[in-house]
Design a protein around this motif. Structure first.
Motif, PDB file in Angstrom:
ATOM      1  N   ILE A  37      -2.525 -18.693  22.489  1.00 54.70           N
ATOM      2  CA  ILE A  37      -2.817 -19.659  23.547  1.00 54.70           C
ATOM      3  C   ILE A  37      -1.772 -20.767  23.552  1.00 54.70           C
ATOM      4  O   ILE A  37      -0.988 -20.895  22.609  1.00 54.70           O
ATOM      5  N   ILE A  38      -1.783 -21.538  24.615  1.00 56.53           N
ATOM      6  CA  ILE A  38      -0.988 -22.768  24.645  1.00 56.53           C
ATOM      7  C   ILE A  38      -1.792 -23.837  23.933  1.00 56.53           C
ATOM      8  O   ILE A  38      -2.925 -24.120  24.324  1.00 56.53           O
ATOM      9  N   GLN A  39      -1.222 -24.396  22.865  1.00 57.48           N
ATOM     10  CA  GLN A  39      -1.992 -25.341  22.067  1.00 57.48           C
ATOM     11  C   GLN A  39      -1.952 -26.741  22.623  1.00 57.48           C
ATOM     12  O   GLN A  39      -2.949 -27.441  22.628  1.00 57.48           O
ATOM     13  N   SER A  40      -0.795 -27.160  23.086  1.00 58.91           N
ATOM     14  CA  SER A  40      -0.739 -28.550  23.551  1.00 58.91           C
ATOM     15  C   SER A  40       0.237 -28.705  24.707  1.00 58.91           C
ATOM     16  O   SER A  40       1.226 -27.970  24.815  1.00 58.91           O
ATOM     17  N   VAL A  41      -0.069 -29.653  25.556  1.00 56.25           N
ATOM     18  CA  VAL A  41       0.796 -30.022  26.673  1.00 56.25           C
ATOM     19  C   VAL A  41       1.102 -31.510  26.515  1.00 56.25           C
ATOM     20  O   VAL A  41       0.185 -32.313  26.330  1.00 56.25           O
ATOM     21  N   ILE A  42       2.372 -31.853  26.559  1.00 57.48           N
ATOM     22  CA  ILE A  42       2.770 -33.250  26.390  1.00 57.48           C
ATOM     23  C   ILE A  42       3.562 -33.672  27.618  1.00 57.48           C
ATOM     24  O   ILE A  42       4.485 -32.969  28.040  1.00 57.48           O
ATOM     25  N   ALA A  43       3.190 -34.797  28.198  1.00 59.11           N
ATOM     26  CA  ALA A  43       3.907 -35.324  29.358  1.00 59.11           C
ATOM     27  C   ALA A  43       4.682 -36.562  28.941  1.00 59.11           C
ATOM     28  O   ALA A  43       4.133 -37.453  28.305  1.00 59.11           O
ATOM     29  N   ARG A  44       5.966 -36.588  29.297  1.00 58.68           N
ATOM     30  CA  ARG A  44       6.808 -37.747  28.975  1.00 58.68           C
ATOM     31  C   ARG A  44       7.367 -38.336  30.259  1.00 58.68           C
ATOM     32  O   ARG A  44       7.738 -37.609  31.175  1.00 58.68           O
ATOM     33  N   TYR A  45       7.415 -39.662  30.278  1.00 59.26           N
ATOM     34  CA  TYR A  45       7.940 -40.383  31.439  1.00 59.26           C
ATOM     35  C   TYR A  45       9.019 -41.306  30.916  1.00 59.26           C
ATOM     36  O   TYR A  45       8.736 -42.238  30.173  1.00 59.26           O
ATOM     37  N   ASN A  46      10.255 -41.013  31.227  1.00 61.87           N
ATOM     38  CA  ASN A  46      11.413 -41.709  30.662  1.00 61.87           C
ATOM     39  C   ASN A  46      11.408 -41.670  29.134  1.00 61.87           C
ATOM     40  O   ASN A  46      11.679 -42.654  28.469  1.00 61.87           O
ATOM     41  N   SER A  94      11.949 -45.689  38.389  1.00 63.07           N
ATOM     42  CA  SER A  94      12.303 -44.297  38.640  1.00 63.07           C
ATOM     43  C   SER A  94      12.909 -43.685  37.391  1.00 63.07           C
ATOM     44  O   SER A  94      13.564 -44.359  36.608  1.00 63.07           O
ATOM     45  N   GLY A  95      12.667 -42.423  37.182  1.00 65.87           N
ATOM     46  CA  GLY A  95      13.191 -41.797  35.980  1.00 65.87           C
ATOM     47  C   GLY A  95      12.727 -40.360  35.828  1.00 65.87           C
ATOM     48  O   GLY A  95      12.237 -39.740  36.771  1.00 65.87           O
ATOM     49  N   LEU A  96      12.857 -39.870  34.621  1.00 69.09           N
ATOM     50  CA  LEU A  96      12.616 -38.458  34.335  1.00 69.09           C
ATOM     51  C   LEU A  96      11.160 -38.211  33.968  1.00 69.09           C
ATOM     52  O   LEU A  96      10.581 -38.935  33.173  1.00 69.09           O
ATOM     53  N   ILE A  97      10.587 -37.165  34.572  1.00 69.83           N
ATOM     54  CA  ILE A  97       9.269 -36.701  34.154  1.00 69.83           C
ATOM     55  C   ILE A  97       9.455 -35.355  33.486  1.00 69.83           C
ATOM     56  O   ILE A  97      10.081 -34.451  34.051  1.00 69.83           O
ATOM     57  N   GLU A  98       8.933 -35.240  32.266  1.00 63.89           N
ATOM     58  CA  GLU A  98       9.157 -34.024  31.487  1.00 63.89           C
ATOM     59  C   GLU A  98       7.829 -33.517  30.949  1.00 63.89           C
ATOM     60  O   GLU A  98       7.072 -34.262  30.346  1.00 63.89           O
ATOM     61  N   ILE A  99       7.530 -32.257  31.185  1.00 70.88           N
ATOM     62  CA  ILE A  99       6.308 -31.635  30.678  1.00 70.88           C
ATOM     63  C   ILE A  99       6.705 -30.593  29.642  1.00 70.88           C
ATOM     64  O   ILE A  99       7.616 -29.798  29.872  1.00 70.88           O
ATOM     65  N   GLU A 100       6.010 -30.635  28.508  1.00 66.53           N
ATOM     66  CA  GLU A 100       6.311 -29.693  27.431  1.00 66.53           C
ATOM     67  C   GLU A 100       5.059 -28.882  27.116  1.00 66.53           C
ATOM     68  O   GLU A 100       4.000 -29.443  26.863  1.00 66.53           O
ATOM     69  N   TRP A 101       5.194 -27.539  27.150  1.00 66.99           N
ATOM     70  CA  TRP A 101       4.099 -26.659  26.756  1.00 66.99           C
ATOM     71  C   TRP A 101       4.421 -26.082  25.388  1.00 66.99           C
ATOM     72  O   TRP A 101       5.518 -25.564  25.185  1.00 66.99           O
ATOM     73  N   LYS A 102       3.454 -26.143  24.474  1.00 65.29           N
ATOM     74  CA  LYS A 102       3.694 -25.649  23.122  1.00 65.29           C
ATOM     75  C   LYS A 102       2.735 -24.509  22.816  1.00 65.29           C
ATOM     76  O   LYS A 102       1.521 -24.645  22.981  1.00 65.29           O
ATOM     77  N   ASP A 103       3.284 -23.414  22.326  1.00 64.49           N
ATOM     78  CA  ASP A 103       2.561 -22.173  22.118  1.00 64.49           C
ATOM     79  C   ASP A 103       1.954 -22.113  20.720  1.00 64.49           C
ATOM     80  O   ASP A 103       2.166 -23.009  19.915  1.00 64.49           O
ATOM     81  N   ASP A 104       1.205 -21.034  20.445  1.00 65.15           N
ATOM     82  CA  ASP A 104       0.712 -20.781  19.095  1.00 65.15           C
ATOM     83  C   ASP A 104       1.854 -20.474  18.141  1.00 65.15           C
ATOM     84  O   ASP A 104       1.783 -20.774  16.948  1.00 65.15           O
ATOM     85  N   HIS A 105       2.914 -19.815  18.648  1.00 63.94           N
ATOM     86  CA  HIS A 105       4.090 -19.513  17.830  1.00 63.94           C
ATOM     87  C   HIS A 105       5.040 -20.702  17.764  1.00 63.94           C
ATOM     88  O   HIS A 105       6.174 -20.551  17.347  1.00 63.94           O
ATOM     89  N   ALA A 106       4.602 -21.850  18.275  1.00 62.96           N
ATOM     90  CA  ALA A 106       5.426 -23.061  18.343  1.00 62.96           C
ATOM     91  C   ALA A 106       6.661 -22.874  19.202  1.00 62.96           C
ATOM     92  O   ALA A 106       7.656 -23.561  19.024  1.00 62.96           O
ATOM     93  N   THR A 107       6.609 -21.927  20.138  1.00 62.46           N
ATOM     94  CA  THR A 107       7.686 -21.843  21.120  1.00 62.46           C
ATOM     95  C   THR A 107       7.377 -22.829  22.236  1.00 62.46           C
ATOM     96  O   THR A 107       6.239 -22.916  22.700  1.00 62.46           O
ATOM     97  N   THR A 108       8.367 -23.559  22.642  1.00 61.96           N
ATOM     98  CA  THR A 108       8.141 -24.580  23.665  1.00 61.96           C
ATOM     99  C   THR A 108       8.872 -24.207  24.943  1.00 61.96           C
ATOM    100  O   THR A 108       9.903 -23.536  24.923  1.00 61.96           O
ATOM    101  N   SER A 109       8.284 -24.645  26.049  1.00 60.74           N
ATOM    102  CA  SER A 109       8.960 -24.495  27.332  1.00 60.74           C
ATOM    103  C   SER A 109       8.822 -25.815  28.083  1.00 60.74           C
ATOM    104  O   SER A 109       7.828 -26.518  27.925  1.00 60.74           O
ATOM    105  N   TYR A 110       9.832 -26.116  28.868  1.00 52.73           N
ATOM    106  CA  TYR A 110       9.892 -27.427  29.513  1.00 52.73           C
ATOM    107  C   TYR A 110      10.020 -27.280  31.018  1.00 52.73           C
ATOM    108  O   TYR A 110      10.502 -26.275  31.523  1.00 52.73           O
ATOM    109  N   LYS A 111       9.596 -28.316  31.710  1.00 52.26           N
ATOM    110  CA  LYS A 111       9.884 -28.449  33.133  1.00 52.26           C
ATOM    111  C   LYS A 111      10.143 -29.925  33.399  1.00 52.26           C
ATOM    112  O   LYS A 111       9.395 -30.777  32.932  1.00 52.26           O
ATOM    113  N   ARG A 112      11.221 -30.199  34.102  1.00 53.64           N
ATOM    114  CA  ARG A 112      11.609 -31.602  34.303  1.00 53.64           C
ATOM    115  C   ARG A 112      11.780 -31.910  35.787  1.00 53.64           C
ATOM    116  O   ARG A 112      12.070 -31.029  36.577  1.00 53.64           O
TER     117      ARG A 112
END
Lengths: 122, 166
Positions: free
Chosen positions: A47-56, A84-102
């Motif tokens: 499963i996806i364990q955690s989602v982290i949202a970053r703003y700047n 104004s700035g960067l919005i970054e979403i990070e999805w973290k997997d059970d295998h600790a593989t991460t994927s991003y969208k900015r």
């Protein structure tokens, strides 16, 4: 194989506005309880364990998920527009593989000028 | 003399163990949380005692407030795999008035803890919508832990036509 990740929000907002950010990840979200009918083997949890949202670069919102979240998880939350700035979403997997969208968020003040994250003193 | 020493040591040890264990289990982390952090690969049945223990561990001895949490769920869900859920915490999000953690629980699931959301001060409103799985028709519970120690609880019943395969 690249899995689909989506990030949608209003690109141009006024200062102080609450921006709704909608995210969608393509993921099977295997619960670890399901059993194969023929062989009786249980599929391991993934499963996806955690989602982290970053703003700047600053953490704004965090979600910790367990096996009860549905497949292809959709998530919507709010952030407050300050500059104004960067919005970054990070999805973290059970295998600790991460994927991003900015994405870039443009914040305007009352006169219609952009509020930049970095102030240059003259 | 020796016996007296041993007895005092025993009582001291028992006291320390009691204090440590009471702190360790009531710090807001649900009991099954540690269990869930492993990649669980075995079948398990829903256990109402376990869910009660999880809720008790989250709430502890804090005071429960009503009308802090707004919860929107459908009365009947056709598919248990996709139950849309939105919750909103009625707070100003200024200084100390924000939810530190919000727990979402589906009480009749094999793993009742569905999600934990963390919020931060002055970073937008505390409103989240997502979709969860439910095995049978049961209560959905949202517990909000505010930063200043208050706790808000809201509970709603959802009728599920076709449960999520388990």
């Amino acid at each position: 194989m690249e899995k689909l990740r989506r990030l949608k929000y209003k690109k141009e907002v006024q200062f102080g506005e609450d921006v709704k950010i909608k995210t969608l990840a393509e993921h099977q979200m295997e619960t670890g309880v399901r059993r194969d009918n023929l062989t009786g083997v249980i599929y391991p949890r993934l499963i996806i364990q955690s989602v982290i949202a970053r703003y700047n670069g600053e953490i704004v919102f965090k979600a910790n998920w367990f096996s009860g979240v549905s497949a292809n998880p959709y998530l919507a939350f709010f952030i407050k527009a300050k500059e104004s700035g960067l919005i970054e979403i990070e999805w973290k997997d059970d295998h600790a593989t991460t994927s991003y969208k900015r994405g870039y968020l443009k914040v305007l003040d009352e006169k219609g000028n952009e509020i930049l994250p970095v102030k240059y003193g003259l | 003399m020796k016996k007296f020493k041993r007895n005092t040591l025993k009582t001291l040890l028992a006291f320390i163990v009691a204090v440590l264990s009471s702190k360790g289990f009531s710090n807001g982390n649900p009991y099954r949380d540690r269990f869930q952090s492993y990649r669980q690969t075995f079948r398990i049945e829903p256990n109402p005692e376990e869910t009660q223990r999880i809720i008790k561990n989250i709430i502890g001895k804090k005071k429960i407030l009503d009308n802090l949490v707004d919860l929107q769920v459908p009365d009947t869900a056709e598919d248990g795999n996709v139950v849309p859920l939105t919750f909103r915490i009625n707070c100003t999000m200024q200084k100390d008035d924000y939810p530190k953690k919000v727990h979402v629980l589906a009480l009749e699931n094999p793993f009742p803890e569905v999600a934990i959301y963390e919020f931060f001060s002055e970073k937008g409103t505390a409103e989240v919508s997502f979709r969860c799985r439910m095995r049978t028709s049961s209560f959905i519970m949202v517990i909000a832990e505010m930063n200043d120690g208050r706790i808000g609880v809201n509970k709603k019943y959802v009728d599920v036509m076709l449960g999520a395969c388990s």
